[in-house]
Design an enzyme around this catalytic site. Sequence first.
Site, mmCIF file in Angstrom:
data_model
loop_
_atom_site.group_PDB
_atom_site.id
_atom_site.type_symbol
_atom_site.label_atom_id
_atom_site.label_comp_id
_atom_site.label_asym_id
_atom_site.label_seq_id
_atom_site.Cartn_x
_atom_site.Cartn_y
_atom_site.Cartn_z
ATOM 1 N N SER A 235 126.115 95.008 43.937
ATOM 2 C CA SER A 235 124.714 95.421 43.772
ATOM 3 C C SER A 235 124.273 96.400 44.853
ATOM 4 O O SER A 235 123.107 96.780 44.909
ATOM 5 C CB SER A 235 123.802 94.192 43.783
ATOM 6 O OG SER A 235 124.006 93.417 44.947
ATOM 7 N N ASN B 110 121.398 83.411 48.968
ATOM 8 C CA ASN B 110 120.370 83.068 47.974
ATOM 9 C C ASN B 110 118.969 83.070 48.574
ATOM 10 O O ASN B 110 118.040 83.636 47.996
ATOM 11 C CB ASN B 110 120.669 81.709 47.345
ATOM 12 C CG ASN B 110 121.981 81.707 46.581
ATOM 13 O OD1 ASN B 110 122.586 82.768 46.399
ATOM 14 N ND2 ASN B 110 122.425 80.546 46.157
ATOM 15 N N THR C 107 83.131 105.164 18.647
ATOM 16 C CA THR C 107 83.800 103.942 18.189
ATOM 17 C C THR C 107 84.600 104.383 16.972
ATOM 18 O O THR C 107 84.168 105.290 16.243
ATOM 19 C CB THR C 107 82.810 102.829 17.785
ATOM 20 O OG1 THR C 107 82.030 103.306 16.695
ATOM 21 C CG2 THR C 107 81.883 102.431 18.927
ATOM 22 N N HIS C 108 85.774 103.807 16.777
ATOM 23 C CA HIS C 108 86.688 104.228 15.706
ATOM 24 C C HIS C 108 86.996 105.723 15.801
ATOM 25 O O HIS C 108 87.244 106.367 14.783
ATOM 26 C CB HIS C 108 86.116 103.928 14.316
ATOM 27 C CG HIS C 108 85.522 102.551 14.193
ATOM 28 N ND1 HIS C 108 86.276 101.442 13.898
ATOM 29 C CD2 HIS C 108 84.250 102.111 14.385
ATOM 30 C CE1 HIS C 108 85.487 100.373 13.883
ATOM 31 N NE2 HIS C 108 84.259 100.748 14.186
ATOM 32 N N SER D 229 104.436 126.771 27.196
ATOM 33 C CA SER D 229 105.461 126.648 26.155
ATOM 34 C C SER D 229 106.442 127.811 26.317
ATOM 35 O O SER D 229 106.048 128.908 26.691
ATOM 36 C CB SER D 229 104.794 126.716 24.788
ATOM 37 O OG SER D 229 105.728 127.133 23.811
ATOM 38 N N LYS E 10 99.898 128.663 24.949
ATOM 39 C CA LYS E 10 99.818 127.218 25.205
ATOM 40 C C LYS E 10 99.599 126.854 26.664
ATOM 41 O O LYS E 10 100.172 127.460 27.562
ATOM 42 C CB LYS E 10 101.116 126.553 24.757
ATOM 43 C CG LYS E 10 101.228 126.442 23.274
ATOM 44 C CD LYS E 10 100.609 125.167 22.790
ATOM 45 C CE LYS E 10 100.853 125.047 21.305
ATOM 46 N NZ LYS E 10 101.105 123.708 20.911
ATOM 47 N N GLU F 161 100.651 113.360 29.009
ATOM 48 C CA GLU F 161 101.587 112.902 27.974
ATOM 49 C C GLU F 161 102.741 112.098 28.584
ATOM 50 O O GLU F 161 103.174 111.081 28.045
ATOM 51 C CB GLU F 161 102.140 114.100 27.187
ATOM 52 C CG GLU F 161 101.092 114.694 26.257
ATOM 53 C CD GLU F 161 101.557 115.978 25.573
ATOM 54 O OE1 GLU F 161 102.739 116.337 25.683
ATOM 55 O OE2 GLU F 161 100.710 116.613 24.929
ATOM 56 N N TYR G 252 119.827 79.056 41.880
ATOM 57 C CA TYR G 252 120.205 80.465 41.786
ATOM 58 C C TYR G 252 121.302 80.668 40.739
ATOM 59 O O TYR G 252 122.229 79.873 40.628
ATOM 60 C CB TYR G 252 120.700 80.979 43.152
ATOM 61 C CG TYR G 252 121.152 82.431 43.090
ATOM 62 C CD1 TYR G 252 120.224 83.460 43.211
ATOM 63 C CD2 TYR G 252 122.482 82.771 42.860
ATOM 64 C CE1 TYR G 252 120.607 84.788 43.116
ATOM 65 C CE2 TYR G 252 122.884 84.096 42.762
ATOM 66 C CZ TYR G 252 121.944 85.102 42.895
ATOM 67 O OH TYR G 252 122.333 86.407 42.810
ATOM 68 N N GLN H 296 120.319 88.745 39.844
ATOM 69 C CA GLN H 296 120.562 90.053 40.456
ATOM 70 C C GLN H 296 119.959 91.158 39.580
ATOM 71 O O GLN H 296 119.655 92.247 40.060
ATOM 72 C CB GLN H 296 122.071 90.257 40.631
ATOM 73 C CG GLN H 296 122.462 91.565 41.270
ATOM 74 C CD GLN H 296 123.910 91.558 41.707
ATOM 75 O OE1 GLN H 296 124.266 90.892 42.666
ATOM 76 N NE2 GLN H 296 124.756 92.274 40.988
ATOM 77 N N LYS I 15 116.398 93.502 39.917
ATOM 78 C CA LYS I 15 116.088 94.628 40.800
ATOM 79 C C LYS I 15 115.957 95.998 40.141
ATOM 80 O O LYS I 15 114.920 96.652 40.289
ATOM 81 C CB LYS I 15 117.141 94.705 41.901
ATOM 82 C CG LYS I 15 117.080 93.485 42.796
ATOM 83 C CD LYS I 15 118.163 93.475 43.848
ATOM 84 C CE LYS I 15 118.250 92.099 44.473
ATOM 85 N NZ LYS I 15 118.651 91.048 43.502
HETATM 86 N N1 ARG Z 1 123.267 90.457 45.154
HETATM 87 C C1 ARG Z 1 122.788 89.144 44.942
HETATM 88 C C2 ARG Z 1 121.463 89.192 44.171
HETATM 89 O O1 ARG Z 1 120.887 90.216 44.133
HETATM 90 C C3 ARG Z 1 122.588 88.435 46.229
HETATM 91 C C4 ARG Z 1 122.697 86.951 46.150
HETATM 92 C C5 ARG Z 1 124.087 86.564 45.935
HETATM 93 N N2 ARG Z 1 124.274 85.149 45.951
HETATM 94 C C6 ARG Z 1 125.323 84.584 45.379
HETATM 95 N N3 ARG Z 1 125.393 83.312 45.427
HETATM 96 N N4 ARG Z 1 126.240 85.287 44.794
HETATM 97 O O2 ARG Z 1 121.008 88.250 43.599
#
Ligand code: ARG
Length: 464
Positions: free
Chosen positions: A23, A110, A155-156, A277, A283, A290, A317, A322, A325
Amino acid sequence: MAQLWGGRFTKNTDKLVYQFNASIHFDKRFLKEDITGSLAHVAMLEKQGIISTEEKKAIEEGLQGILKDVEAGTLVPTEEYEDVHSFVEANLIDRIGDPGKKLHTGRSRNDQVALDMRMYIRSQVQETDTLLKELLGVLHRLMGENLDTYMPGFTHLQKAQPLTLAHHLGAYFEMFKRDRGRMRDIYERLNYCPLGAGALAGTTYPLDRDYTANLLGFYGPTDNSMDSVSDRDYVIEFLSALSTIMMHLSRFSEEVILWNSNEYGFVEIDDAYSTGSSIMPQKKNPDIAELVRGKTGRVYGALMSMLTTMKGLPLAYNKDMQEDKEMTFDAIDTVKGCITLFTGMMDTIEFRKDKMSVSAMKGFTNATDAADYLVKKGVPFRDAHGIIGQLVLYALEHQKAIDELSLAELQKICPTFEADIYDAISLETCVEKRLTHGAPGIQAMQKIIEKNEYYLHEGDWKHE
Ligand code: ARG
């Protein structure tokens, strides 16, 4: 491949598995949060006598060195490391040797990643709030300048009653104000520290969780170690609030696009905020509006993705998390970019007041007021409604506005009309008489603008 966990394995990880699992290419974004969290953790380990003062100092210097070198570009978090946590720890051990191996005492990735994500979202909540406040500042200025800029209310998407631009913009002021309220709510709920929860069940080391929570600016530690490592509600809440911001921006964009069309001609978007354009030289396109409208979809997508990722996860966990993100980061970047550009566009947009008021006069926006006129002269409202309906039909046939009809024509339809009708249904009267709290009449609007002024300066949420 620099891994933290090779001991119990007899074979190397398959290369594709390693890449699939890694990651670092996205979690390097919170290197600063990771190091800040580690600094608090080692300060606490030393205070509790778990590591020595010398070890703490060596770790601190090492961590600060890593941050400095990454910021200077001399050290790069490359794909050689699994994630940002491994990158920092491996580099620390390279730099300072044995004390570096003690950093992770009483901690798991974790609770570490839960902390990093929380601190990152916490700062993004504040940054989003600041951007919203800037947008509100521009709307506030425009409202003050356009208390008597008449325009049709719809309205509408059909002309309904006349109002002012200040009042129309005021509706968006309320929306973005609520969006800021949501930022504050999220902050209040998320600001508890998961560090010290360990992998899921706390630890046997005598950690002082209040101490680290306090060092990191949290209200206190979280109360259940399993929830601490597996809670991503704050991400979902934030994505939901970001989606709502986009929904507001998208509605506003839609109106700017309509107002910018040849048919409306209510606004002139500044050259710096419009594009041309490649084929049609005449234009001038409202691309920013948009794009903001279009980008709303990907922010909603991030919310749906996160809700779906979390829905089947048993405690505590799981690696699924992961996936919290990439889309979240994309949503945050998107929303911040959209608010910034939208604010710039609104700060420079020109309103064609002449066209707006001409439009407000057409389309029978004063029909309700004409009916109210008759009511004030003793005609029951339902009858008045019918009479004005006939009048509109007559006016449509003769291609005139109600106030362009002569008194004789008016009286032919209803003898109750007198010469004072013209004043009663003029654009100014129609707007000015609307003085109930929250209505567009100038005095009513002024009260709201004063309230907004106070809100923006005194009653505002000040970040810690
Ligand atoms: N890269 C992991 C995440 O974003 C970090 C935590 C990893 N923990 C594990 N037990 N593999 O969640």
